[in-house]
Design a protein around this motif. Structure first.
Motif, PDB file in Angstrom:
ATOM      1  N   GLY A  75       0.819  -1.213   0.000  1.00 51.77           N
ATOM      2  CA  GLY A  75       0.000   0.000   0.000  1.00 51.77           C
ATOM      3  C   GLY A  75       0.851   1.261   0.000  1.00 51.77           C
ATOM      4  O   GLY A  75       0.579   2.227  -0.727  1.00 51.77           O
ATOM      5  N   GLU A  76       1.916   1.266   0.790  1.00 51.22           N
ATOM      6  CA  GLU A  76       2.817   2.423   0.819  1.00 51.22           C
ATOM      7  C   GLU A  76       3.525   2.608  -0.520  1.00 51.22           C
ATOM      8  O   GLU A  76       3.735   3.740  -0.966  1.00 51.22           O
ATOM      9  N   LEU A  77       3.875   1.504  -1.154  1.00 49.49           N
ATOM     10  CA  LEU A  77       4.495   1.587  -2.478  1.00 49.49           C
ATOM     11  C   LEU A  77       3.518   2.246  -3.452  1.00 49.49           C
ATOM     12  O   LEU A  77       3.900   3.122  -4.233  1.00 49.49           O
ATOM     13  N   TYR A  78       2.238   1.842  -3.394  1.00 55.51           N
ATOM     14  CA  TYR A  78       1.234   2.447  -4.272  1.00 55.51           C
ATOM     15  C   TYR A  78       1.066   3.933  -3.968  1.00 55.51           C
ATOM     16  O   TYR A  78       0.898   4.741  -4.882  1.00 55.51           O
ATOM     17  N   VAL A  79       1.140   4.310  -2.693  1.00 56.33           N
ATOM     18  CA  VAL A  79       1.079   5.732  -2.336  1.00 56.33           C
ATOM     19  C   VAL A  79       2.260   6.461  -2.978  1.00 56.33           C
ATOM     20  O   VAL A  79       2.093   7.533  -3.574  1.00 56.33           O
TER      21      VAL A  79
END
Length: 148
Positions: free
Chosen positions: A106-110
């Motif tokens: 999720g952080e990578l997608y952010v």
């Protein structure tokens, strides 16, 4: 005759005591964490060292290993997003509810600006820990910070 009886009694007592003197059962240490060295390097933010340590001991069937590999690749001086994403996805293939992999993906997608996919990971974490957990809270903060 009395002395023979006394000697026999002493002999029996000594052998009974000897039975009580046997060494205690061997206590085996708990299994060591095979990812302890990479975890220490990650904690020290030694991304190059952590990457080398992880590559030195590949664990294809370990969701934790793939999660740490993805995290390390994402944190490099030049983030390797595609390879990190592949590692997170492999961790989730092994363990779909892996909290760390869901948070970090999720952080990578952010970081890539894909908040819709980040929210998908957050939804998984909301189901995995409905009362809240560190991974859910961290991803919520990352999404909120990017949405401003």
């Amino acid at each position: 005759m009395r002395w023979i009886a006394a000697l026999t009694a002493l002999s029996l007592a000594a052998s009974a005591g000897a039975a009580d003197m046997s060494p205690p059962p061997e206590i085996k240490p708990a299994a060591a964490d095979p990812l302890a060295a990479p975890r220490r390097l990650i904690a020290a933010k030694d991304w190059v060292g952590a990457l080398a340590a992880l590559r030195a001991q590949p664990q294809a069937g370990s969701a934790d290993w793939h999660n740490l590999m993805g995290y390390t690749l994402r944190k490099q001086a030049t983030p390797q997003f595609a390879e990190a994403e592949a590692q997170y996805l492999e961790a989730l293939r092994i363990d779909p509810s892996h909290r760390g992999a869901n948070e970090y993906l999720g952080e990578l997608y952010v970081m890539k600006g894909d908040l819709a996919k980040a929210r998908e990971r957050l939804a998984v974490l909301e189901k995995a820990c409905p009362s809240g957990c560190e991974q859910r809270e961290d991803l919520q903060k990352a999404i909120a910070g990017a949405a401003k």
